[in-house]
Scaffold this motif. Structure first.
Motif, PDB file in Angstrom:
ATOM      1  N   VAL A 105       3.549   1.007 -10.292  1.00  0.00           N
ATOM      2  CA  VAL A 105       2.652   1.068  -9.136  1.00  0.00           C
ATOM      3  C   VAL A 105       3.269   0.262  -8.075  1.00  0.00           C
ATOM      4  N   GLU A 106       3.981  -0.903  -8.429  1.00  0.00           N
ATOM      5  CA  GLU A 106       4.531  -1.707  -7.047  1.00  0.00           C
ATOM      6  C   GLU A 106       5.415  -0.787  -6.246  1.00  0.00           C
ATOM      7  N   HIS A 107       6.403   0.103  -6.919  1.00  0.00           N
ATOM      8  CA  HIS A 107       7.133   0.845  -6.018  1.00  0.00           C
ATOM      9  C   HIS A 107       6.332   1.748  -4.896  1.00  0.00           C
ATOM     10  N   HIS A 108       5.152   2.170  -4.998  1.00  0.00           N
ATOM     11  CA  HIS A 108       4.304   2.733  -4.231  1.00  0.00           C
ATOM     12  C   HIS A 108       3.491   2.098  -3.402  1.00  0.00           C
ATOM     13  N   ARG A 109       3.667   0.770  -3.432  1.00  0.00           N
ATOM     14  CA  ARG A 109       2.984  -0.155  -2.423  1.00  0.00           C
ATOM     15  C   ARG A 109       3.868  -0.761  -1.169  1.00  0.00           C
ATOM     16  N   ALA A 110       3.364  -0.885  -0.073  1.00  0.00           N
ATOM     17  CA  ALA A 110       4.246  -1.446   1.037  1.00  0.00           C
ATOM     18  C   ALA A 110       4.751  -2.628   0.282  1.00  0.00           C
ATOM     19  N   PRO A 111       5.950  -3.178   0.548  1.00  0.00           N
ATOM     20  CA  PRO A 111       6.827  -2.323   1.793  1.00  0.00           C
ATOM     21  C   PRO A 111       7.661  -1.528   1.264  1.00  0.00           C
ATOM     22  N   HIS A 112       7.480  -0.958   0.212  1.00  0.00           N
ATOM     23  CA  HIS A 112       8.215   0.124  -0.432  1.00  0.00           C
ATOM     24  C   HIS A 112       9.656   0.014  -0.564  1.00  0.00           C
TER      25      HIS A 112
END
Length: 171
Positions: A105-112
């Motif tokens: 999920v961290e990959h889909h959160r800013a700053p990407h």
């Protein structure tokens, strides 16, 4: 002359679309997720296996190829809710052998600009801390003109729909 672009493998819309609508990967048919990687695997593995006779090397090539080919399946499972996954998949995710939803999920959160590893996520922490992905983004930009999402204005067309992407967080 042949020129390679990372977007030529899957298409710009497929790559950017995955970030705008991350749940779409769950709805794709099994064969659709595998076909592009399977073609590449076939073209690489057969000549390698024919050229080398070392069984340990064959084992490595086979395992690596299997993981590469099925990485999109592991990635899709990282977008699915636990209740819809087979118990074995949940166990493998919990053990860290394949990519878990919590890790991805961290990959889909800013700053990407992190957690690009979609097979198991084991290397994400090391590669994130070493700024490997930042360097790779710059290389891809200067070599192929592909502008990383992390450089894009947050209000751009590739901003994901948060009402849907929040489903990733569900346990």
């Amino acid at each position: 002359m042949f020129t390679f672009s990372p977007l030529s493998l899957f298409g710009k819309e497929a790559l950017l679309g995955h970030h705008k609508w991350p749940w779409r990967i769950i709805r794709q048919q099994f064969a659709n997720k595998l076909q592009a990687l399977a073609r590449g695997t076939d073209l690489i593995v057969l000549p390698v296996v024919l050229a080398f006779t070392d069984l340990v090397f064959h084992g490595f090539v086979s395992t690596f190829s299997f993981c590469m080919m099925f990485s999109q399946i592991f990635h899709a499972w990282a977008h699915e809710t636990k209740s819809k996954l087979p118990p074995l998949v949940v166990t493998l995710q919990d053990m860290g052998l394949i990519l878990s939803r919590r890790e991805h999920v961290e990959h889909h959160r800013a700053p990407h600009n992190n957690n690009y590893c979609i097979m198991s996520g084991v290397w994400n922490k090391i590669l994130n801390e070493s700024k490997f992905f930042d360097a790779l983004e710059k290389i891809l930009y200067f070599q192929f003109g592909v502008r990383p999402r992390s450089w894009t204005d947050r209000n751009s067309e590739v901003t994901e729909e948060t009402s849907i992407s929040n489903n990733i967080d569900q346990a």
